[in-house]
Design a protein around this motif. Structure first.
Motif, PDB file in Angstrom:
ATOM      1  N   GLY A 152      26.396  41.667  68.501  1.00 44.54           N
ATOM      2  CA  GLY A 152      26.156  40.707  67.432  1.00 44.54           C
ATOM      3  C   GLY A 152      26.760  41.224  66.145  1.00 44.54           C
ATOM      4  O   GLY A 152      27.136  42.401  66.043  1.00 44.54           O
ATOM      5  N   GLU A 153      26.877  40.365  65.138  1.00 43.56           N
ATOM      6  CA  GLU A 153      27.482  40.795  63.888  1.00 43.56           C
ATOM      7  C   GLU A 153      26.992  39.924  62.734  1.00 43.56           C
ATOM      8  O   GLU A 153      26.424  38.841  62.934  1.00 43.56           O
ATOM      9  CB  GLU A 153      29.004  40.737  63.964  1.00 43.56           C
ATOM     10  N   ILE A 154      27.218  40.413  61.531  1.00 42.15           N
ATOM     11  CA  ILE A 154      26.910  39.657  60.323  1.00 42.15           C
ATOM     12  C   ILE A 154      27.889  40.099  59.246  1.00 42.15           C
ATOM     13  O   ILE A 154      28.295  41.264  59.192  1.00 42.15           O
ATOM     14  CB  ILE A 154      25.447  39.872  59.871  1.00 42.15           C
ATOM     15  N   THR A 155      28.283  39.144  58.403  1.00 35.27           N
ATOM     16  CA  THR A 155      29.193  39.450  57.295  1.00 35.27           C
ATOM     17  C   THR A 155      28.565  38.973  55.994  1.00 35.27           C
ATOM     18  O   THR A 155      28.266  37.783  55.845  1.00 35.27           O
ATOM     19  CB  THR A 155      30.557  38.764  57.486  1.00 35.27           C
ATOM     20  N   PHE A 156      28.330  39.908  55.085  1.00 33.05           N
ATOM     21  CA  PHE A 156      27.805  39.541  53.777  1.00 33.05           C
ATOM     22  C   PHE A 156      28.895  38.801  52.993  1.00 33.05           C
ATOM     23  O   PHE A 156      30.084  38.954  53.256  1.00 33.05           O
ATOM     24  CB  PHE A 156      27.370  40.780  53.003  1.00 33.05           C
ATOM     25  N   ALA A 157      28.450  38.009  51.998  1.00 37.06           N
ATOM     26  CA  ALA A 157      29.414  37.250  51.199  1.00 37.06           C
ATOM     27  C   ALA A 157      28.957  37.204  49.744  1.00 37.06           C
ATOM     28  O   ALA A 157      27.761  37.247  49.438  1.00 37.06           O
ATOM     29  CB  ALA A 157      29.570  35.835  51.749  1.00 37.06           C
ATOM     30  N   GLY A 158      29.912  37.116  48.852  1.00 36.83           N
ATOM     31  CA  GLY A 158      29.598  37.016  47.433  1.00 36.83           C
ATOM     32  C   GLY A 158      30.871  36.913  46.605  1.00 36.83           C
ATOM     33  O   GLY A 158      31.984  37.024  47.128  1.00 36.83           O
ATOM     34  N   THR A 159      30.700  36.676  45.311  1.00 29.53           N
ATOM     35  CA  THR A 159      31.859  36.522  44.437  1.00 29.53           C
ATOM     36  C   THR A 159      31.718  37.409  43.197  1.00 29.53           C
ATOM     37  O   THR A 159      30.624  37.821  42.813  1.00 29.53           O
ATOM     38  CB  THR A 159      32.019  35.060  43.982  1.00 29.53           C
ATOM     39  N   LYS A 160      32.859  37.644  42.591  1.00 26.56           N
ATOM     40  CA  LYS A 160      32.924  38.421  41.353  1.00 26.56           C
ATOM     41  C   LYS A 160      33.478  37.518  40.259  1.00 26.56           C
ATOM     42  O   LYS A 160      34.485  36.829  40.453  1.00 26.56           O
ATOM     43  CB  LYS A 160      33.844  39.632  41.537  1.00 26.56           C
ATOM     44  N   SER A 161      32.812  37.507  39.126  1.00 25.24           N
ATOM     45  CA  SER A 161      33.295  36.712  37.994  1.00 25.24           C
ATOM     46  C   SER A 161      33.065  37.491  36.705  1.00 25.24           C
ATOM     47  O   SER A 161      32.319  38.477  36.676  1.00 25.24           O
ATOM     48  CB  SER A 161      32.587  35.360  37.932  1.00 25.24           C
ATOM     49  N   ILE A 162      33.716  37.007  35.641  1.00 24.74           N
ATOM     50  CA  ILE A 162      33.585  37.649  34.333  1.00 24.74           C
ATOM     51  C   ILE A 162      33.121  36.599  33.334  1.00 24.74           C
ATOM     52  O   ILE A 162      33.751  35.537  33.184  1.00 24.74           O
ATOM     53  CB  ILE A 162      34.918  38.265  33.871  1.00 24.74           C
ATOM     54  N   ASP A 163      32.032  36.890  32.681  1.00 20.57           N
ATOM     55  CA  ASP A 163      31.526  36.017  31.626  1.00 20.57           C
ATOM     56  C   ASP A 163      32.231  36.385  30.331  1.00 20.57           C
ATOM     57  O   ASP A 163      32.025  37.462  29.781  1.00 20.57           O
ATOM     58  CB  ASP A 163      30.012  36.206  31.486  1.00 20.57           C
ATOM     59  N   GLY A 164      33.088  35.495  29.869  1.00 26.28           N
ATOM     60  CA  GLY A 164      33.817  35.774  28.637  1.00 26.28           C
ATOM     61  C   GLY A 164      35.295  35.547  28.759  1.00 26.28           C
ATOM     62  O   GLY A 164      35.975  35.305  27.765  1.00 26.28           O
ATOM     63  N   ARG A 165      35.813  35.580  29.944  1.00 22.46           N
ATOM     64  CA  ARG A 165      37.227  35.255  30.170  1.00 22.46           C
ATOM     65  C   ARG A 165      37.452  35.031  31.665  1.00 22.46           C
ATOM     66  O   ARG A 165      36.588  35.308  32.501  1.00 22.46           O
ATOM     67  CB  ARG A 165      38.145  36.369  29.650  1.00 22.46           C
ATOM     68  N   GLU A 166      38.625  34.554  32.005  1.00 23.18           N
ATOM     69  CA  GLU A 166      38.987  34.307  33.390  1.00 23.18           C
ATOM     70  C   GLU A 166      39.337  35.616  34.097  1.00 23.18           C
ATOM     71  O   GLU A 166      39.799  36.576  33.471  1.00 23.18           O
ATOM     72  CB  GLU A 166      40.182  33.349  33.478  1.00 23.18           C
ATOM     73  N   LEU A 167      39.109  35.622  35.410  1.00 23.60           N
ATOM     74  CA  LEU A 167      39.490  36.764  36.240  1.00 23.60           C
ATOM     75  C   LEU A 167      40.999  36.764  36.416  1.00 23.60           C
ATOM     76  O   LEU A 167      41.616  35.704  36.606  1.00 23.60           O
ATOM     77  CB  LEU A 167      38.799  36.647  37.600  1.00 23.60           C
ATOM     78  N   THR A 168      41.622  37.894  36.352  1.00 25.59           N
ATOM     79  CA  THR A 168      43.068  38.006  36.566  1.00 25.59           C
ATOM     80  C   THR A 168      43.339  38.868  37.798  1.00 25.59           C
ATOM     81  O   THR A 168      42.434  39.503  38.349  1.00 25.59           O
ATOM     82  CB  THR A 168      43.754  38.644  35.351  1.00 25.59           C
ATOM     83  N   ALA A 169      44.596  38.893  38.209  1.00 26.72           N
ATOM     84  CA  ALA A 169      44.979  39.684  39.373  1.00 26.72           C
ATOM     85  C   ALA A 169      44.753  41.174  39.149  1.00 26.72           C
ATOM     86  O   ALA A 169      44.628  41.950  40.107  1.00 26.72           O
ATOM     87  CB  ALA A 169      46.435  39.418  39.720  1.00 26.72           C
ATOM     88  N   ASP A 170      44.696  41.581  37.896  1.00 27.25           N
ATOM     89  CA  ASP A 170      44.479  42.996  37.593  1.00 27.25           C
ATOM     90  C   ASP A 170      43.004  43.379  37.607  1.00 27.25           C
ATOM     91  O   ASP A 170      42.672  44.565  37.523  1.00 27.25           O
ATOM     92  CB  ASP A 170      45.071  43.328  36.218  1.00 27.25           C
ATOM     93  N   ASP A 171      42.151  42.374  37.684  1.00 26.11           N
ATOM     94  CA  ASP A 171      40.712  42.644  37.656  1.00 26.11           C
ATOM     95  C   ASP A 171      40.198  42.902  39.073  1.00 26.11           C
ATOM     96  O   ASP A 171      39.709  42.005  39.761  1.00 26.11           O
ATOM     97  CB  ASP A 171      39.965  41.466  37.030  1.00 26.11           C
ATOM     98  N   VAL A 172      40.359  44.135  39.529  1.00 25.53           N
ATOM     99  CA  VAL A 172      39.867  44.539  40.854  1.00 25.53           C
ATOM    100  C   VAL A 172      38.674  45.462  40.657  1.00 25.53           C
ATOM    101  O   VAL A 172      38.800  46.533  40.050  1.00 25.53           O
ATOM    102  CB  VAL A 172      40.971  45.250  41.670  1.00 25.53           C
ATOM    103  N   PHE A 173      37.521  45.014  41.172  1.00 28.44           N
ATOM    104  CA  PHE A 173      36.292  45.778  41.026  1.00 28.44           C
ATOM    105  C   PHE A 173      35.836  46.292  42.393  1.00 28.44           C
ATOM    106  O   PHE A 173      36.200  45.738  43.429  1.00 28.44           O
ATOM    107  CB  PHE A 173      35.210  44.904  40.386  1.00 28.44           C
ATOM    108  N   THR A 174      35.073  47.353  42.369  1.00 33.28           N
ATOM    109  CA  THR A 174      34.630  47.971  43.621  1.00 33.28           C
ATOM    110  C   THR A 174      33.131  47.787  43.808  1.00 33.28           C
ATOM    111  O   THR A 174      32.364  47.725  42.855  1.00 33.28           O
ATOM    112  CB  THR A 174      34.959  49.471  43.627  1.00 33.28           C
ATOM    113  N   PHE A 175      32.749  47.723  45.094  1.00 31.97           N
ATOM    114  CA  PHE A 175      31.362  47.476  45.459  1.00 31.97           C
ATOM    115  C   PHE A 175      30.981  48.391  46.625  1.00 31.97           C
ATOM    116  O   PHE A 175      31.843  48.828  47.395  1.00 31.97           O
ATOM    117  CB  PHE A 175      31.167  46.008  45.858  1.00 31.97           C
TER     118      PHE A 175
END
Length: 330
Positions: A183-206
């Motif tokens: 069996g398996e499961i895949t977590f899901a979620g999104t990353k956003s920035i309050d104050g400006r749009e996300l750009t291709a350079d905005d790579v965050f780690t989790f």
């Protein structure tokens, strides 16, 4: 020997002969009664002429010897990975010519036995070869035992009874299957920035961890976080707790979201080759992180003062900075 005297001259004696029932092993006794007649005549020479009458029966008895025997071929079934069910697997018995003789199924303990195989006296001294194999089935998650087992039965007359025994080179009748489930499961979620749009350079780690193993993830340009898929086997049946957080650092006006999610995953076996994977706690499909962007800047407006006609004195003149609303701001 029957002896006769002078007084028996001219007489006829009738006798019956019978076999006395005994207890010889395997023997069926002759129960016939045989009648014989004896006539006595005088030869005139001092000797009697003693003869059997023509209607006497021949004194002959015929017995029958027989012997029977049987054997029950039995075996065991094992299933690694989960408990067996009665009648879940079937087994076939073949003779040396490849003819299918019997088919049986296992009980809840894994035991199975074919109906007894009977032998007659003509089989005494012979050896019989049989093969046993498991019937290929389609029980979900089960890998079947494909090997063919050979057994040999030696039949021996032991006096009124046949002994049917397995020879020493016979293989044990035992089959082992393996049950597996995934069996398996895949977590899901999104990353956003309050104050400006996300750009291709905005790579965050989790980071997600169960306390023993740690997995990492990053977001893509759309903000989707690529959480790894968690895979489970039978060894993982039980409860697992995961902590999920962002591991980026504050920089370039961005303050990292310090939210920590807790997801509990319960893994159970459906018995059909598939594991039931259920998540509770924080919604595993919405493990979102929102960072905050703030920016500040400053400027110093500078100018010069010129006085024509004499020298300037420090602090002699004042200046005001007025905004669009007419307010003095400096």
């Amino acid at each position: 020997k029957l002896t006769y005297k002078t007084e028996d001259i001219g007489k006829t004696y009738t006798y019956t002969a019978k076999e006395k029932a005994g207890n010889a092993a395997g023997v069926k006794y002759d129960s016939n009664l045989i009648t014989v007649k004896v006539t006595i005549a005088d030869n005139g020479d001092g000797k009697l002429n003693v003869t059997m009458a023509s209607d006497s029966q021949a004194i002959a008895f015929t017995n029958t010897y027989s012997a029977e025997g049987a054997i029950i071929l039995a075996g065991t079934k094992s299933l690694n990975g989960r408990a067996l069910k009665a009648g879940e697997f079937s087994f076939e018995l073949y003779d040396a010519a490849g003819n299918l003789l019997q088919t049986v199924t296992n009980d809840a303990n894994g035991a199975f036995a074919f109906e007894e195989i009977k032998y007659a006296l003509t089989d005494a001294g012979k050896e019989f070869t049989y093969t046993v194999k498991e019937t290929a089935g389609d029980v979900a998650g089960v890998t079947y035992d494909e090997h063919v087992i050979t057994v040999k039965v030696q039949v021996t007359d032991v006096g009124g009874k046949l002994s049917a025994t397995l020879t020493q080179d016979s293989e044990p009748i035992a089959f082992t299957n393996t049950y597996e489930a995934e069996g398996e499961i895949t977590f899901a979620g999104t990353k956003s920035i309050d104050g400006r749009e996300l750009t291709a350079d905005d790579v965050f780690t989790f980071e997600m961890t169960d306390g023993e193993t740690t997995w990492t993830a990053e977001n893509d340009v759309t903000g989707k976080i690529a959480y790894p898929t968690l895979e489970y086997t039978l060894e993982d049946v039980g409860t697992h707790t995961y902590k999920v957080k962002e591991t980026s650092t504050n920089s370039n006006g961005i303050t990292v979201d310090i939210t920590e999610y807790t997801v509990t995953v319960t893994v159970s076996d459906n018995g059909n080759g598939k594991l039931n994977v259920v998540a509770t706690g924080d919604d595993y499909t919405r493990l979102d992180f929102v960072n905050k962007y703030e920016a500040e800047g400053e400027i110093v407006l500078e100018g010069t003062k010129t006085l024509v006609g004499r020298e300037l004195a420090a602090g002699e003149f004042e200046f005001e900075l007025v905004n669009e609303a007419g307010e003095t701001v400096a």
